[in-house]
Design an enzyme around this catalytic site. Structure first.
Site, PDB file in Angstrom:
ATOM      1  N   ASP A 149       0.946  -1.367  -0.047  1.00 13.94           N
ATOM      2  CA  ASP A 149       0.209   0.011  -0.130  1.00 13.94           C
ATOM      3  C   ASP A 149       0.940   1.298  -0.002  1.00 13.94           C
ATOM      4  OD1 ASP A 149      -2.399  -1.435   0.062  1.00 13.94           O
ATOM      5  OD2 ASP A 149      -2.364  -1.666   2.298  1.00 13.94           O
ATOM      6  N   ASP A 183      -7.009  -1.377  -4.620  1.00 18.37           N
ATOM      7  CA  ASP A 183      -8.197  -1.057  -3.502  1.00 18.37           C
ATOM      8  C   ASP A 183      -9.269   0.303  -4.029  1.00 18.37           C
ATOM      9  OD1 ASP A 183      -7.185  -2.733  -1.722  1.00 18.37           O
ATOM     10  OD2 ASP A 183      -5.731  -1.219  -0.844  1.00 18.37           O
TER      11      ASP A 183
END
Length: 214
Positions: A149, A183
């Site tokens: 991430d 995401d």
């Protein structure tokens, strides 16, 4: 929306997602950040669990390793289900907005699955060092990879006023979650389904006629 266009969209999302993750993994040390704007930063973290870093071991009495394996296997089953759903709605000539949303969700889910399944075999660790792709001593094994991430939007970073009960003087930050392109694709897909629910799940006139004929 045709199958060909859906596949092209999925490939584009996957390429952007994986290229960005590999770049971050091979150029950033874990925890390193770069400020793009005062409300947007590139901050490298790794997610071993589900959404927002939640681990199954935080909820159930299982080890971190067992929880990680369960989540990865669950994601594999989920992606098969989403893939079948996508193929089915394309075959039935469902509304374009539905196919678009499911294509984005599928692409995002697949992007994170690639991390979970393969990254443990491809990279060495990122603690106090920049990871190496195709490392001789990878940090994990098949199904035990960590999701990369990096997108962080601390649009508001301040402290609560002293007069706020229970919060006064404490830090307040919005928006705190750190996420990735995969995401983002999933979130956009879900948002489309919510905002355009009636249009996405409208009855297909052609299918309706076939049902009435039968």
């Amino acid at each position: 929306m045709s199958l060909k266009k859906s596949i092209i969209l999925i490939i584009i999302v996957l390429l952007i997602d994986q290229i960005s993750k590999i770049y971050i993994k091979t150029n950033f040390v874990l925890g390193e950040s770069v400020e793009v704007f005062n409300w947007f930063k590139i901050l490298f973290i790794e997610n071993e669990g589900a959404a927002w870093g939640t681990k199954l071991s935080d909820i159930l009495p299982v080890s971190d390793a067992s929880g990680k394996l369960f989540l990865t296997v669950f994601r594999l089953f989920a992606i098969v289900g989403i893939g079948y759903w996508l193929f089915d709605i394309i075959k039935k000539n469902s509304p374009k907005v539905l196919i678009l949303a499911v294509s984005l969700i599928f692409a995002g889910a697949l992007g994170n699955i690639l991390d979970s399944v393969f990254y443990g075999l491809l990279f060495d660790h990122s603690n106090h060092q920049v990871a190496t792709l195709f490392a001789e001593e990878p940090y994990g094994k098949l199904f035990y990879g960590k999701v990369v991430d990096m997108l962080y939007f601390p649009m508001i970073d301040t402290t609560w006023p002293e007069w706020v009960p229970g919060k006064g003087g404490k830090s307040f930050r919005f928006f705190e979650p750190i996420f990735n392109i995969a995401d983002t694709a999933i979130s956009i897909g879900v948002a489309i389904l919510i905002l355009f629910n009636k249009k996405a799940f409208a009855t297909n006139p052609i299918e309706e006629e076939k049902e009435e004929t039968n």
